[in-house]
Write a protein that holds these residues in place. Sequence first.
Motif, mmCIF file in Angstrom:
data_model
loop_
_atom_site.group_PDB
_atom_site.id
_atom_site.type_symbol
_atom_site.label_atom_id
_atom_site.label_comp_id
_atom_site.label_asym_id
_atom_site.label_seq_id
_atom_site.Cartn_x
_atom_site.Cartn_y
_atom_site.Cartn_z
ATOM 1 N N GLU A 41 0.605 -1.633 0.094
ATOM 2 C CA GLU A 41 0.021 0.002 -0.132
ATOM 3 C C GLU A 41 1.209 1.177 -0.041
ATOM 4 O O GLU A 41 2.134 1.443 0.760
ATOM 5 N N LEU A 42 0.320 2.841 -0.844
ATOM 6 C CA LEU A 42 1.837 3.346 -0.834
ATOM 7 C C LEU A 42 0.401 4.031 0.269
ATOM 8 O O LEU A 42 -0.443 4.289 0.207
ATOM 9 N N VAL A 43 2.120 4.836 1.282
ATOM 10 C CA VAL A 43 1.125 6.126 1.956
ATOM 11 C C VAL A 43 2.242 6.801 1.034
ATOM 12 O O VAL A 43 3.575 7.460 0.852
ATOM 13 N N PHE A 44 1.636 8.336 1.381
ATOM 14 C CA PHE A 44 2.292 9.431 0.464
ATOM 15 C C PHE A 44 1.354 10.851 0.658
ATOM 16 O O PHE A 44 0.239 10.618 1.678
ATOM 17 N N GLY A 45 2.179 11.648 0.184
ATOM 18 C CA GLY A 45 1.840 12.936 0.334
ATOM 19 C C GLY A 45 0.178 14.000 -0.181
ATOM 20 O O GLY A 45 -0.053 14.556 -0.277
ATOM 21 N N ALA A 46 -0.144 12.435 -1.568
ATOM 22 C CA ALA A 46 -1.778 12.667 -1.212
ATOM 23 C C ALA A 46 -1.937 13.802 -2.968
ATOM 24 O O ALA A 46 -2.399 13.725 -3.724
ATOM 25 N N GLY A 47 -0.409 14.209 -2.522
ATOM 26 C CA GLY A 47 -0.456 15.215 -3.719
ATOM 27 C C GLY A 47 -0.617 14.835 -5.466
ATOM 28 O O GLY A 47 -0.240 13.748 -5.722
ATOM 29 N N GLY A 48 -1.391 15.240 -6.277
ATOM 30 C CA GLY A 48 -1.279 14.317 -7.576
ATOM 31 C C GLY A 48 -0.174 15.820 -9.017
ATOM 32 O O GLY A 48 -1.114 15.794 -10.012
ATOM 33 N N VAL A 49 0.608 15.501 -8.646
ATOM 34 C CA VAL A 49 1.668 16.653 -8.951
ATOM 35 C C VAL A 49 2.899 15.382 -8.533
ATOM 36 O O VAL A 49 3.589 14.842 -7.731
ATOM 37 N N GLY A 50 3.178 16.019 -10.404
ATOM 38 C CA GLY A 50 5.049 15.322 -10.094
ATOM 39 C C GLY A 50 5.149 14.375 -9.825
ATOM 40 O O GLY A 50 4.355 12.997 -10.357
ATOM 41 N N LEU A 51 6.457 13.924 -9.383
ATOM 42 C CA LEU A 51 6.381 11.869 -9.509
ATOM 43 C C LEU A 51 5.278 11.423 -8.540
ATOM 44 O O LEU A 51 4.695 10.345 -8.468
ATOM 45 N N MET A 52 4.782 12.746 -7.426
ATOM 46 C CA MET A 52 3.517 11.454 -5.993
ATOM 47 C C MET A 52 2.555 11.218 -6.760
ATOM 48 O O MET A 52 2.947 10.160 -6.441
ATOM 49 N N GLY A 53 2.684 12.248 -8.297
ATOM 50 C CA GLY A 53 1.042 12.123 -8.676
ATOM 51 C C GLY A 53 1.143 10.415 -10.168
ATOM 52 O O GLY A 53 0.231 9.812 -9.286
ATOM 53 N N ILE A 54 2.425 10.471 -10.407
ATOM 54 C CA ILE A 54 2.544 9.868 -11.042
ATOM 55 C C ILE A 54 2.602 7.831 -10.833
ATOM 56 O O ILE A 54 2.634 6.850 -10.798
ATOM 57 N N VAL A 55 3.334 8.045 -9.480
ATOM 58 C CA VAL A 55 3.535 7.412 -8.918
ATOM 59 C C VAL A 55 2.006 6.572 -7.257
ATOM 60 O O VAL A 55 1.471 5.311 -8.273
ATOM 61 N N ALA A 56 1.453 7.147 -7.451
ATOM 62 C CA ALA A 56 -0.319 6.968 -6.776
ATOM 63 C C ALA A 56 -0.955 6.415 -7.919
ATOM 64 O O ALA A 56 -2.049 5.302 -8.315
ATOM 65 N N LYS A 57 -0.976 7.117 -9.044
ATOM 66 C CA LYS A 57 -1.552 6.315 -10.505
ATOM 67 C C LYS A 57 -1.443 4.935 -10.777
ATOM 68 O O LYS A 57 -1.705 4.079 -11.024
ATOM 69 N N SER A 58 0.475 4.668 -11.088
ATOM 70 C CA SER A 58 0.543 3.730 -10.954
ATOM 71 C C SER A 58 0.291 2.577 -10.050
ATOM 72 O O SER A 58 -0.714 1.851 -10.643
ATOM 73 N N VAL A 59 0.118 2.620 -8.741
ATOM 74 C CA VAL A 59 -0.478 1.672 -7.739
ATOM 75 C C VAL A 59 -2.359 1.494 -8.238
ATOM 76 O O VAL A 59 -2.225 0.584 -7.965
ATOM 77 N N GLY B 228 -3.198 -1.778 -6.632
ATOM 78 C CA GLY B 228 -2.873 -1.857 -4.833
ATOM 79 C C GLY B 228 -3.516 -0.310 -4.582
ATOM 80 O O GLY B 228 -4.938 -0.192 -5.290
ATOM 81 N N SER B 229 -3.169 -0.150 -3.339
ATOM 82 C CA SER B 229 -4.288 0.805 -2.611
ATOM 83 C C SER B 229 -3.219 1.766 -2.024
ATOM 84 O O SER B 229 -2.061 1.028 -2.245
ATOM 85 N N ALA B 230 -3.919 3.047 -2.538
ATOM 86 C CA ALA B 230 -3.421 4.180 -1.620
ATOM 87 C C ALA B 230 -3.277 5.131 -1.011
ATOM 88 O O ALA B 230 -4.508 5.568 -1.239
ATOM 89 N N HIS B 231 -3.229 5.358 0.199
ATOM 90 C CA HIS B 231 -3.757 6.315 1.198
ATOM 91 C C HIS B 231 -2.985 7.601 0.937
ATOM 92 O O HIS B 231 -1.121 7.881 0.950
ATOM 93 N N GLY B 232 -3.480 8.617 0.830
ATOM 94 C CA GLY B 232 -2.812 10.092 0.977
ATOM 95 C C GLY B 232 -2.918 10.313 1.959
ATOM 96 O O GLY B 232 -3.961 10.649 2.669
ATOM 97 N N ILE B 233 -2.038 11.445 2.961
ATOM 98 C CA ILE B 233 -2.237 11.860 3.492
ATOM 99 C C ILE B 233 -1.779 14.079 3.806
ATOM 100 O O ILE B 233 -0.884 14.052 3.026
ATOM 101 N N ILE B 234 -2.467 14.591 3.446
ATOM 102 C CA ILE B 234 -3.381 15.821 3.284
ATOM 103 C C ILE B 234 -2.952 17.189 3.510
ATOM 104 O O ILE B 234 -4.129 17.351 4.598
ATOM 105 N N PRO B 235 -2.516 18.638 4.484
ATOM 106 C CA PRO B 235 -2.896 19.199 5.592
ATOM 107 C C PRO B 235 -3.950 19.367 5.030
ATOM 108 O O PRO B 235 -4.165 20.231 3.531
ATOM 109 N N GLN B 236 -4.702 20.524 5.854
ATOM 110 C CA GLN B 236 -6.167 21.089 5.631
ATOM 111 C C GLN B 236 -5.564 21.879 4.600
ATOM 112 O O GLN B 236 -6.180 22.439 3.281
#
Length: 204
Positions: A48-66, A71-79
């Motif tokens: 399971e991916l744990v990451f900063g939730a952003g849909g930008v840059g490499l972050m977004g690419i990793v999430a999209k690919s998972v 796979g599953s992706a858990h994003g954690i983002i500040p308000q």
Amino acid sequence: MEEQHSGNRIEQKTLKVTVYCGAATGKDPKYADWADRLGKWIADSRGELVFGAGGVGLMGIVAKSVLKHGGSAHGIIPQALAERERPYEGLTTVEVVHDMDERKRRMMELGDVYIAFPGGPGTVEEITEAFSWARIGLTSKPCVFFNLDGYWDPIRTMYQRMVDNGFLNQGSFDKLLFANSFDEIIPWARQYVPPTVRTYTRTQ
Ligand code: AMP
């Protein structure tokens, strides 16, 4: 098969992989290509991916690919960031936290292993915090620098300089994995033992 944490050992379970990586894609297309491979590897490893939730840059690419590979992706983002920019759409779960500090803490709490992929100052800050927390016993999870084409060699050199000059002990340095392939990460993480909690020499 259920995964369990037994002491510091990662046993058979859903491996939670905290990924720190660029909010930009980098100039060379190889970074996006490898971010896509990282996502596939996490999904194929039943992780399971744990990451900063952003849909930008490499972050977004990793999430999209998972997600694309099941796979599953858990994003954690500040308000504040959640209001300014939307998290990557279709994430399995999104956790909104108060601030960046809480996000970094949650990313560390949830992950079984922390992987720094190529990125900028944010990535360096996150993996550095994880490593420094490991040294004072605040986390027992392993830190990996995915050393794509030697991207993290300057940091490795800097750590070696710290060792040579007495600011970092060799034992803690040796706990870091500078990985050249995905295959070496899980076997290494399974046998990982955290560094000895650091001790201090009192200033005379
Ligand atoms: P950087 O390496 O400087 O591009 O920063 C990327 C890292 O900082 C990621 O691992 C994220 O956890 C965090 N981060 C920076 N900017 C953002 C953003 N816009 N959305 C989500 N996370 C971000």
